[in-house]
Every structure is written in structure tokens, then in C-alpha cells.
Design a protein around this motif. Structure first.
Motif, PDB file in Angstrom:
ATOM      1  N   ALA A  70       0.862  -1.192   0.000  1.00  0.00           N
ATOM      2  CA  ALA A  70       0.000   0.000   0.000  1.00  0.00           C
ATOM      3  C   ALA A  70       0.889   1.230   0.000  1.00  0.00           C
ATOM      4  O   ALA A  70       1.958   1.223   0.634  1.00  0.00           O
ATOM      5  CB  ALA A  70      -0.895   0.025   1.243  1.00  0.00           C
ATOM      6  N   ALA A  71       0.478   2.253  -0.700  1.00  0.00           N
ATOM      7  CA  ALA A  71       1.209   3.527  -0.650  1.00  0.00           C
ATOM      8  C   ALA A  71       0.339   4.627  -1.235  1.00  0.00           C
ATOM      9  O   ALA A  71      -0.531   4.375  -2.080  1.00  0.00           O
ATOM     10  CB  ALA A  71       2.532   3.444  -1.421  1.00  0.00           C
ATOM     11  N   VAL A  72       0.612   5.838  -0.766  1.00  0.00           N
ATOM     12  CA  VAL A  72      -0.030   7.032  -1.308  1.00  0.00           C
ATOM     13  C   VAL A  72       1.087   7.962  -1.790  1.00  0.00           C
ATOM     14  O   VAL A  72       2.125   8.102  -1.112  1.00  0.00           O
ATOM     15  CB  VAL A  72      -0.911   7.709  -0.223  1.00  0.00           C
ATOM     16  N   THR A  77      -0.529  12.752   0.633  1.00  0.00           N
ATOM     17  CA  THR A  77      -0.723  12.136   1.951  1.00  0.00           C
ATOM     18  C   THR A  77      -1.445  13.081   2.910  1.00  0.00           C
ATOM     19  O   THR A  77      -1.544  14.275   2.674  1.00  0.00           O
ATOM     20  CB  THR A  77       0.631  11.702   2.564  1.00  0.00           C
ATOM     21  N   ARG A  78      -1.966  12.504   3.991  1.00  0.00           N
ATOM     22  CA  ARG A  78      -2.695  13.199   5.065  1.00  0.00           C
ATOM     23  C   ARG A  78      -3.957  13.896   4.563  1.00  0.00           C
ATOM     24  O   ARG A  78      -4.346  14.931   5.063  1.00  0.00           O
ATOM     25  CB  ARG A  78      -1.805  14.212   5.805  1.00  0.00           C
ATOM     26  N   VAL A  81      -6.674   9.683   1.830  1.00  0.00           N
ATOM     27  CA  VAL A  81      -6.671   8.769   0.678  1.00  0.00           C
ATOM     28  C   VAL A  81      -6.534   7.317   1.146  1.00  0.00           C
ATOM     29  O   VAL A  81      -7.309   6.438   0.737  1.00  0.00           O
ATOM     30  CB  VAL A  81      -5.538   9.134  -0.310  1.00  0.00           C
ATOM     31  N   PRO A 111       3.755   5.944  10.790  1.00  0.00           N
ATOM     32  CA  PRO A 111       2.547   6.432  10.089  1.00  0.00           C
ATOM     33  C   PRO A 111       1.616   5.294   9.666  1.00  0.00           C
ATOM     34  O   PRO A 111       0.399   5.365   9.874  1.00  0.00           O
ATOM     35  CB  PRO A 111       3.122   7.173   8.876  1.00  0.00           C
ATOM     36  N   TYR A 116      -3.258   1.836  10.268  1.00  0.00           N
ATOM     37  CA  TYR A 116      -3.877   0.525  10.492  1.00  0.00           C
ATOM     38  C   TYR A 116      -4.684   0.508  11.807  1.00  0.00           C
ATOM     39  O   TYR A 116      -5.782  -0.042  11.856  1.00  0.00           O
ATOM     40  CB  TYR A 116      -2.810  -0.575  10.515  1.00  0.00           C
TER      41      TYR A 116
HETATM   42  C1  LIG Z   1       0.823   5.041   5.470  1.00  0.00           C
HETATM   43  C2  LIG Z   1       0.213   5.789   4.268  1.00  0.00           C
HETATM   44  C3  LIG Z   1      -0.352   4.770   3.273  1.00  0.00           C
HETATM   45  C4  LIG Z   1      -0.912   6.697   4.807  1.00  0.00           C
HETATM   46  O1  LIG Z   1      -1.521   7.338   3.693  1.00  0.00           O
HETATM   47  P1  LIG Z   1      -2.412   8.683   3.874  1.00  0.00           P
HETATM   48  O2  LIG Z   1      -3.299   8.807   2.678  1.00  0.00           O
HETATM   49  O3  LIG Z   1      -1.533   9.818   4.208  1.00  0.00           O
HETATM   50  O4  LIG Z   1      -3.294   8.316   5.162  1.00  0.00           O
HETATM   51  P2  LIG Z   1      -4.600   9.091   5.667  1.00  0.00           P
HETATM   52  O5  LIG Z   1      -4.544  10.538   5.263  1.00  0.00           O
HETATM   53  O6  LIG Z   1      -5.806   8.315   5.278  1.00  0.00           O
HETATM   54  O7  LIG Z   1      -4.379   9.024   7.251  1.00  0.00           O
HETATM   55  C5  LIG Z   1      -4.960   8.015   8.050  1.00  0.00           C
HETATM   56  C6  LIG Z   1      -4.320   8.035   9.412  1.00  0.00           C
HETATM   57  O8  LIG Z   1      -3.020   7.454   9.358  1.00  0.00           O
HETATM   58  C7  LIG Z   1      -2.176   8.085  10.320  1.00  0.00           C
HETATM   59  N1  LIG Z   1      -1.069   8.748   9.624  1.00  0.00           N
HETATM   60  C8  LIG Z   1      -0.922   8.920   8.285  1.00  0.00           C
HETATM   61  N2  LIG Z   1       0.254   9.539   8.037  1.00  0.00           N
HETATM   62  C9  LIG Z   1       0.841   9.758   9.229  1.00  0.00           C
HETATM   63  C10 LIG Z   1       2.066  10.345   9.630  1.00  0.00           C
HETATM   64  N3  LIG Z   1       2.934  10.840   8.722  1.00  0.00           N
HETATM   65  N4  LIG Z   1       2.380  10.369  10.948  1.00  0.00           N
HETATM   66  C11 LIG Z   1       1.528   9.854  11.869  1.00  0.00           C
HETATM   67  N5  LIG Z   1       0.322   9.290  11.552  1.00  0.00           N
HETATM   68  C12 LIG Z   1       0.001   9.241  10.245  1.00  0.00           C
HETATM   69  C13 LIG Z   1      -3.047   9.097  11.055  1.00  0.00           C
HETATM   70  O9  LIG Z   1      -3.647   8.459  12.160  1.00  0.00           O
HETATM   71  C14 LIG Z   1      -4.079   9.416   9.994  1.00  0.00           C
HETATM   72  O10 LIG Z   1      -5.266   9.948  10.481  1.00  0.00           O
HETATM   73  P3  LIG Z   1      -5.366  11.569  10.721  1.00  0.00           P
HETATM   74  O11 LIG Z   1      -4.840  12.246   9.482  1.00  0.00           O
HETATM   75  O12 LIG Z   1      -6.836  11.781  10.945  1.00  0.00           O
HETATM   76  O13 LIG Z   1      -4.509  11.846  11.922  1.00  0.00           O
HETATM   77  C15 LIG Z   1       1.269   6.683   3.562  1.00  0.00           C
HETATM   78  O14 LIG Z   1       1.937   7.479   4.530  1.00  0.00           O
HETATM   79  C16 LIG Z   1       2.320   5.892   2.811  1.00  0.00           C
HETATM   80  O15 LIG Z   1       2.215   5.684   1.608  1.00  0.00           O
HETATM   81  N6  LIG Z   1       3.378   5.457   3.534  1.00  0.00           N
HETATM   82  C17 LIG Z   1       4.499   4.720   2.897  1.00  0.00           C
HETATM   83  C18 LIG Z   1       4.130   3.335   2.441  1.00  0.00           C
HETATM   84  C19 LIG Z   1       3.669   2.469   3.602  1.00  0.00           C
HETATM   85  O16 LIG Z   1       4.071   2.643   4.745  1.00  0.00           O
HETATM   86  N7  LIG Z   1       2.813   1.494   3.283  1.00  0.00           N
HETATM   87  C20 LIG Z   1       2.251   0.596   4.271  1.00  0.00           C
HETATM   88  C21 LIG Z   1       3.126  -0.574   4.513  1.00  0.00           C
HETATM   89  S1  LIG Z   1       3.252  -1.655   3.103  1.00  0.00           S
END
Ligand SMILES: CC(C)(COP(=O)(O)OP(=O)(O)OC[C@H]1O[C@@H](n2cnc3c(N)ncnc32)[C@H](O)[C@@H]1OP(=O)(O)O)[C@@H](O)C(=O)NCCC(=O)NCCS
Length: 143
Positions: A70-72, A77-78, A81, A111, A116
Motif C-alpha cells: 500500500a502507498a499514497v 498524503t494526510r 486517501v 505512520p 492501520y
Molecule cells: C501510510 C500511508 C499509506 C498513509 O496514507 P495517507 O493517505 O496519508 O493516510 P490518511 O490521510 O488516510 O491518514 C490516516 C491516518 O493514518 C495516520 N497517519 C498517516 N500519516 C501519518 C504520519 N505521517 N504520521 C503519523 N500518523 C500518520 C493518522 O492516524 C491518519 O489519520 P489523521 O490524518 O486523521 O490523523 C502513507 O503514509 C504511505 O504511503 N506510507 C508509505 C508506504 C507504507 O508505509 N505502506 C504501508 C506498509 S506496506
């Protein structure tokens, strides 16, 4: 923003997003192309206009599934998505009869762990040195 099952033509875009996120699985374009042909794979993508900006991939068998990648896009991000992708994935897996879903996440990937947890996953255990010298947390959720 649109959330749809990913299609074969998106393999290159999915790989490009993955390459920009170090904690993603590192499948590359060929890996996505292969995964998109798997009957047991469920892959959802987020699109902003014509641009793919995020994805989530799982495989299922009988009533169990595992999230594999999974990735955004860092520019998106934030904005909820990943939260929306997770909701689509969980609904799609539930419709296929899945009852239990698990995943491994890098112990330092805070994050993703927060994402999760917000989606209802709990830590079930720790896999020592799963990523070379780094541990993985095993997380799971009942649907
Ligand atoms: C993890 C990831 C998929 C989150 O994507 P995102 O679209 O930014 O997530 P969301 O905006 O839906 O956030 C959902 C929640 O995740 C948590 N979160 C997301 N990014 C965060 C960060 N940088 N620091 C702390 N918490 C974080 C928060 O609880 C957030 O809720 P909130 O914004 O209401 O506080 C993205 O950061 C990513 O691509 N990371 C790298 C790849 C990865 O780790 N993949 C998963 C493992 S395979």
C-alpha cells in the motif's frame, strides 16, 4: 477523488508511486502487472483526475486475507486517501466472504501503524528480523 479497482494499464503508475515511498513493498512494474492478473488479488487505486495517487493490495483465500502492499503519493498524503482505500478494500473483501485480515508492517513505520490502528487493526505479534535486521509487527482485524 475516485476509488476504483486497479486495472492492468495502471501497473506503471502504481510502481511509480511505490518507488516514492520507501516503506512500500518494492514490487516494481512487473510485480504489479503480475499481481493484477492474480484471481486471488484485490487491488484498489485512488485517482485524482487522470492521475493515480494511491493503492492498496491484498490477496485472499477462503475466509482469510492479507494486505501485501500500500502507498499514497507523497504529494497526496494526510488527506484521507489511505483511509478511503482501506474502506473500499475491506468492503470488497467482506463481499468475498473474508472474515479475518492480517498484515506485516515495519516496526519503525509509525505512520502506517497509526493508519492501520485507526482502521481497527490490532497488534497480534512481532516477527523478529522480518525485514533484514528490522522487526515486523503482525497486525490483524476481524471483518
Ligand atoms: C501510510 C500511508 C499509506 C498513509 O496514507 P495517507 O493517505 O496519508 O493516510 P490518511 O490521510 O488516510 O491518514 C490516516 C491516518 O493514518 C495516520 N497517519 C498517516 N500519516 C501519518 C504520519 N505521517 N504520521 C503519523 N500518523 C500518520 C493518522 O492516524 C491518519 O489519520 P489523521 O490524518 O486523521 O490523523 C502513507 O503514509 C504511505 O504511503 N506510507 C508509505 C508506504 C507504507 O508505509 N505502506 C504501508 C506498509 S506496506
Amino acid at each position: 477523488m475516485e476509488f476504483l479497482p486497479a486495472v492492468f494499464a495502471q501497473a506503471e503508475e502504481l510502481a511509480r508511486i511505490e518507488a516514492r515511498q520507501p516503506f512500500a513493498a518494492g514490487w516494481g512494474e512487473d510485480g504489479f502487472a503480475g499481481e493484477l492478473k492474480q484471481p486471488c488479488a484485490v487491488i484498489w487505486a485512488a485517482r485524482d483526475g487522470q492521475k493515480t495517487v494511491g493503492f492498496i493490495c491484498a490477496r485472499y483465500a477462503a475466509d482469510e486475507a492479507e494486505i501485501l502492499n500500500a502507498a499514497v503519493d507523497p504529494a497526496f498524503t494526510r488527506r484521507g486517501v489511505a483511509t478511503a482505500l482501506m474502506a473500499q478494500l475491506l468492503a470488497a473483501l467482506a463481499a468475498r466472504g473474508v472474515k479475518r485480515i492480517t498484515l506485516e508492517v515495519h516496526a519503525q513505520n509509525f505512520p502506517a501503524q497509526a493508519w492501520y490502528r485507526r482502521a481497527g487493526f490490532a497488534v497480534l505479534g512481532r516477527r523478529k528480523q522480518f525485514y533484514g535486521s528490522a522487526d515486523a509487527l503482525l497486525m490483524g482485524k476481524m471483518l
